[in-house]
Design a protein around this motif. Structure first.
Motif, PDB file in Angstrom:
ATOM      1  N   GLN A  77       3.088   2.075  -4.279  1.00 44.19           N
ATOM      2  CA  GLN A  77       3.089   2.850  -5.386  1.00 44.19           C
ATOM      3  C   GLN A  77       2.907   4.298  -5.355  1.00 44.19           C
ATOM      4  N   VAL A  78       2.153   4.717  -4.202  1.00 40.91           N
ATOM      5  CA  VAL A  78       2.092   6.067  -3.662  1.00 40.91           C
ATOM      6  C   VAL A  78       2.665   6.784  -2.527  1.00 40.91           C
ATOM      7  N   GLY A  79       3.481   5.866  -1.952  1.00 38.74           N
ATOM      8  CA  GLY A  79       4.525   6.289  -1.044  1.00 38.74           C
ATOM      9  C   GLY A  79       3.977   5.779   0.543  1.00 38.74           C
ATOM     10  N   VAL A  80       3.034   4.839   0.467  1.00 33.70           N
ATOM     11  CA  VAL A  80       2.280   4.703   1.783  1.00 33.70           C
ATOM     12  C   VAL A  80       2.995   3.217   2.041  1.00 33.70           C
ATOM     13  N   ARG A  81       3.502   3.129   3.497  1.00 30.92           N
ATOM     14  CA  ARG A  81       4.173   1.879   3.839  1.00 30.92           C
ATOM     15  C   ARG A  81       3.538   1.205   4.818  1.00 30.92           C
ATOM     16  N   ASP A  82       2.528   2.040   5.735  1.00 28.58           N
ATOM     17  CA  ASP A  82       1.858   1.594   6.620  1.00 28.58           C
ATOM     18  C   ASP A  82       0.546   1.417   6.404  1.00 28.58           C
ATOM     19  N   VAL A  83       0.013   0.018   6.320  1.00 30.71           N
ATOM     20  CA  VAL A  83      -1.255  -0.329   5.849  1.00 30.71           C
ATOM     21  C   VAL A  83      -1.856  -1.169   6.971  1.00 30.71           C
ATOM     22  N   ARG A  84      -2.939  -1.182   7.612  1.00 33.20           N
ATOM     23  CA  ARG A  84      -3.551  -1.798   8.565  1.00 33.20           C
ATOM     24  C   ARG A  84      -4.931  -2.337   8.258  1.00 33.20           C
ATOM     25  N   PHE A  85      -4.994  -3.561   8.582  1.00 40.43           N
ATOM     26  CA  PHE A  85      -6.375  -4.316   8.200  1.00 40.43           C
ATOM     27  C   PHE A  85      -7.028  -4.454   9.557  1.00 40.43           C
ATOM     28  N   LEU A  86      -8.423  -4.177   9.527  1.00 43.85           N
ATOM     29  CA  LEU A  86      -9.233  -4.279  10.709  1.00 43.85           C
ATOM     30  C   LEU A  86      -9.819  -5.899  10.705  1.00 43.85           C
ATOM     31  N   GLY A  87      -9.892  -6.473   9.441  1.00 40.70           N
ATOM     32  CA  GLY A  87     -10.285  -8.013   9.471  1.00 40.70           C
ATOM     33  C   GLY A  87     -11.733  -8.050   9.342  1.00 40.70           C
ATOM     34  N   PHE A  88     -12.732  -7.043   9.254  1.00 36.57           N
ATOM     35  CA  PHE A  88     -14.061  -7.231   9.355  1.00 36.57           C
ATOM     36  C   PHE A  88     -14.374  -7.869   7.788  1.00 36.57           C
ATOM     37  N   VAL A  89     -15.570  -8.606   7.557  1.00 34.76           N
ATOM     38  CA  VAL A  89     -16.205  -9.211   6.664  1.00 34.76           C
ATOM     39  C   VAL A  89     -16.865  -8.363   5.546  1.00 34.76           C
ATOM     40  N   ASP A  90     -16.373  -8.330   4.363  1.00 38.78           N
ATOM     41  CA  ASP A  90     -16.598  -7.682   2.961  1.00 38.78           C
ATOM     42  C   ASP A  90     -18.228  -8.089   2.837  1.00 38.78           C
TER      43      ASP A  90
END
Length: 241
Positions: A77-90
């Motif tokens: 929605q705000v023009g960002v295509r590269d989203v990376r997740f590190l996978g740590f626990v909330d």
């Protein structure tokens, strides 16, 4: 007020957050302005937000995948295509060498001139801004920015894999106890709201979200000296180069 690098001197921005939706609450209007200006923005989310949501019938095992998908939709929605997740626990994020190394790796991959990170300092006046995961993400991120990412001898396996040291010139802190810079997001507010509403699993009463967020941003704009009727997001900006 802070001395802030002009966007014309910036080509890449890396935004770090503890959970999906943190960026959208704190900075999506600003991110939209950056992407509109042609900056390449990358998101790095430390956890999958497994402790979020409001529906007790939804299996916890499904939450991580749902929240990743919501964050990707919000970013778009705000023009960002590269989203990376590190996978740590909330709820379990800590300032560990593993987290600092993971963030250092992303910094060396993206090579941003500017970063936006959570404040590692608690805001006692508005405690929900200072979730322990936010504080941990902010502290680990600033340790990655300085000194790890720029130090050729920190995490030598990264250099051995071809990830050369990198110095981030400027760092913006979100949800800091004080602010020294405001961004007028009046013209990008609708896209900020679209990003926030993409996190459907987090909003049991979505119709109440827009007036609440508008009120926050109007108060910020007034406090930071913008003209009446404007909306603003605020940050604490420091030179890190």
């Amino acid at each position: 007020m802070a001395s802030v690098l002009p966007d014309s001197e910036i080509s890449r921005v890396l935004v770090v957050a503890a959970h999906p939706d943190d960026i959208d609450f704190g900075a999506a209007g600003t991110v939209a302005r950056w992407t509109d200006a042609g900056l390449d923005v990358v998101y790095c989310i430390c956890t999958d937000g497994q402790a979020g949501g409001f529906d007790p019938t939804l299996p916890r095992s499904q939450i991580g995948a749902i929240r990743r998908a919501e964050q990707r939709a919000a970013a778009a929605q705000v023009g960002v295509r590269d989203v990376r997740f590190l996978g740590f626990v909330d709820g379990e994020l800590e300032v560990t060498q593993d987290l600092i190394r993971a963030l250092t790796k992303v910094i060396r991959e993206v090579r941003p001139e500017r970063m936006l990170i959570p404040s590692p300092e608690r805001d006692w006046n508005l405690l929900p801004r200072s979730h322990p995961d936010h504080l941990a993400a902010g502290e680990a991120a600033i340790r990655a920015i300085y000194p790890a990412a720029r130090n050729p001898f920190a995490f030598p396996d990264l250099a051995a894999s071809g990830l050369a040291p990198w110095t981030v010139r400027e760092t913006w802190l979100s949800a800091h106890p004080t602010a020294n810079h405001a961004v007028d997001v009046t013209d990008t507010f609708d896209r900020k709201m679209a990003a926030l509403l993409s996190h459907a699993s987090q909003h049991p009463e979505p119709d109440q979200l827009e007036p609440r967020v508008r009120g926050w941003l109007a108060a910020t704009a007034e406090r930071m000296g913008l003209p009446r009727g404007r909306l603003a997001e605020e940050f604490f900006v420091v030179a890190t180069g």
